[in-house]
Write an enzyme that holds these catalytic residues in place. Structure first.
Site, PDB file in Angstrom:
ATOM      1  N   HIS A 100       0.807  -1.231   0.000  1.00 33.05           N
ATOM      2  CA  HIS A 100       0.000   0.000   0.000  1.00 33.05           C
ATOM      3  C   HIS A 100       0.840   1.280   0.000  1.00 33.05           C
ATOM      4  CE1 HIS A 100      -3.458  -2.462   0.207  1.00 33.05           C
ATOM      5  NE2 HIS A 100      -3.611  -2.566   1.502  1.00 33.05           N
ATOM      6  N   HIS A 174      -9.839   2.020   0.685  1.00 29.24           N
ATOM      7  CA  HIS A 174      -9.851   0.793   1.481  1.00 29.24           C
ATOM      8  C   HIS A 174     -11.060   0.743   2.410  1.00 29.24           C
ATOM      9  CE1 HIS A 174      -8.104  -2.666   3.433  1.00 29.24           C
ATOM     10  NE2 HIS A 174      -7.009  -2.568   2.706  1.00 29.24           N
ATOM     11  N   GLU A 307     -11.749  -2.961  -3.394  1.00 25.22           N
ATOM     12  CA  GLU A 307     -10.671  -2.026  -3.717  1.00 25.22           C
ATOM     13  C   GLU A 307     -10.468  -1.994  -5.227  1.00 25.22           C
ATOM     14  OE1 GLU A 307      -7.207  -3.107  -1.174  1.00 25.22           O
ATOM     15  OE2 GLU A 307      -8.672  -4.313  -0.109  1.00 25.22           O
TER      16      GLU A 307
HETATM   17  C1  BGC Z   1      -4.643  -6.451   1.456  1.00 27.65           C
HETATM   18  C2  BGC Z   1      -4.517  -7.328   2.666  1.00 27.65           C
HETATM   19  C3  BGC Z   1      -3.992  -6.479   3.780  1.00 27.65           C
HETATM   20  C4  BGC Z   1      -4.949  -5.353   4.024  1.00 27.65           C
HETATM   21  C5  BGC Z   1      -4.411  -4.424   5.066  1.00 27.65           C
HETATM   22  C6  BGC Z   1      -5.640  -5.402   1.768  1.00 27.65           C
HETATM   23  O1  BGC Z   1      -5.788  -4.554   0.675  1.00 27.65           O
HETATM   24  O2  BGC Z   1      -5.026  -7.143   0.309  1.00 27.65           O
HETATM   25  O3  BGC Z   1      -3.663  -8.403   2.421  1.00 27.65           O
HETATM   26  O4  BGC Z   1      -3.800  -7.209   4.944  1.00 27.65           O
HETATM   27  O5  BGC Z   1      -5.150  -4.636   2.857  1.00 27.65           O
HETATM   28  O6  BGC Z   1      -5.392  -3.616   5.573  1.00 27.65           O
END
Ligand code: BGC
Length: 343
Positions: A100, A174, A307
């Site tokens: 991220h 998210h 997402e």
């Molecule tokens: C990911 C997960 C991760 C999470 C964290 C998601 O977008 O795919 O693997 O643990 O974000 O908040």
């Protein structure tokens, strides 16, 4: 329609956008995030998303919830990439990988805000300059993420970005949805339909292998609406690997709605339409102990994210589509959620 602002911890603000039907979208400048999304269901106000009560609580417990994620959403394997003959090392915040956008990325920054009111909608524009070298990414990246609430209960997210040097851009939001009245009742009984014939297979460190597998005959087939439990309770290797879903789905059509989600009681419906090519579905698998959240708890499988983005780790899989942004280009993408009562 009306908009109000109040404090959301020491420095951050919370913006309340309310439409004429009493549907409310609350957003914060800490991470350009959605905090609450209230709909009136049988004369009761129901919050459709997970979130905390202050910026500090997000910073302490989970800064990704509801936030704008980037510059590159998902995992970039090996925390580096090579473009035009040059290697760019990136910040690694999950083992050897960059998750991220790296640590304390745009989900943990304070964004500038501007409100634009129209007769049938209110928009809150968030802007941020991610500086050249931010977590290793080249180029000064100018970003605007606009959240709009309309009078017919649509929540629309528009992404815009421009760079002064060739870079990578693949942002998302998210948000975790839980459409049930009771927060601790998970999303296993939510009905999901998803217009995707293929999904991306993952390695045990959750990096895409590059294989796009047909959903048919697997718990990844949501072409007809089916309860999310089909994967949460299955022995299928890709579900067991992540204890649910944490996978990208390649959307079939660029027009929507491509995703529909319904609560356990089938009282309300959320429809999603995007022009992004893929959606990562994460079923909140990595929660070992319930986390205090408002007057309830965030539990394992207590929320589901949608997402929207390009397929993750695309820079290492040429057939996944490009996430390269050149200085003479503008990045734009839109995702729209519409909520309505079924009966
Ligand atoms: C990911 C997960 C991760 C999470 C964290 C998601 O977008 O795919 O693997 O643990 O974000 O908040």
């Amino acid at each position: 329609m009306n908009v109000k602002t109040r404090k959301f911890g020491k420095e951050a603000s919370l913006y309340t956008l309310e439409n004429d039907r009493g549907t409310v979208l609350e957003l914060s400048d800490f991470g350009a995030r959605i905090v609450n999304f209230y709909l009136n269901v049988n004369n009761q106000r129901r919050n459709l998303v997970l979130g905390f009560d202050s910026a500090e609580e997000y910073a302490e417990k989970d800064s990704y919830i509801g936030a704008t994620i980037g510059r590159v959403a998902g995992r970039l394997s090996g925390s580096s990439y090579t473009l035009e003959g040059q290697r760019y090392p990136l910040f690694h915040n999950e083992g050897k990988n960059c998750l991220h956008g790296g640590a304390k990325s745009i989900d943990s920054r304070m964004w500038q805000t501007r409100i634009a009111e129209q007769e049938d909608q209110i928009t809150l524009h968030f802007s941020l300059l991610s500086k050249d070298g931010d977590n290793g990414f080249p180029g000064n990246l100018d970003m605007t993420v606009s959240h709009t609430l309309t009078n017919d209960d649509q929540w629309i997210i528009d992404y815009w970005a421009k760079t002064d040097a060739t870079t990578l851009v693949n942002p998302t939001n998210h948000v975790y949805f839980n459409l049930n009245q009771e927060r601790t009742e998970g999303i296993g009984n939510h009905l999901l339909s998803l217009d995707a014939d293929q999904y991306g297979v993952l390695t045990d460190t959750l990096i895409p292998t590059g294989e796009l597998r047909q959903v048919e005959g697997t718990p990844f087939d949501f072409k007809q609406a089916v309860a999310i439990n089909q994967g949460l309770r299955s022995d299928y290797e890709q579900n067991r690997l992540v204890d649910g879903y944490d996978h990208p789905f390649l959307l079939n059509k660029a027009s929507g709605p491509q995703v529909t989600l319904m609560d356990s009681q089938r009282l309300l419906k959320l429809e999603m339409t995007t022009n992004a090519p893929a959606v990562v579905v994460y079923t909140s698998n990595m929660i070992d102990e319930p986390v205090r959240m408002k007057d309830s708890f965030q539990v394992k499988h207590g929320g589901v994210t949608l997402e929207t983005q390009q397929l993750p780790d695309g820079i290492n899989h040429p057939h996944f589509g490009s996430i390269v942004l050149q200085p003479n280009e503008i990045f734009e993408s839109q995702t729209l959620f519409r909520v309505s009562l079924v009966k």
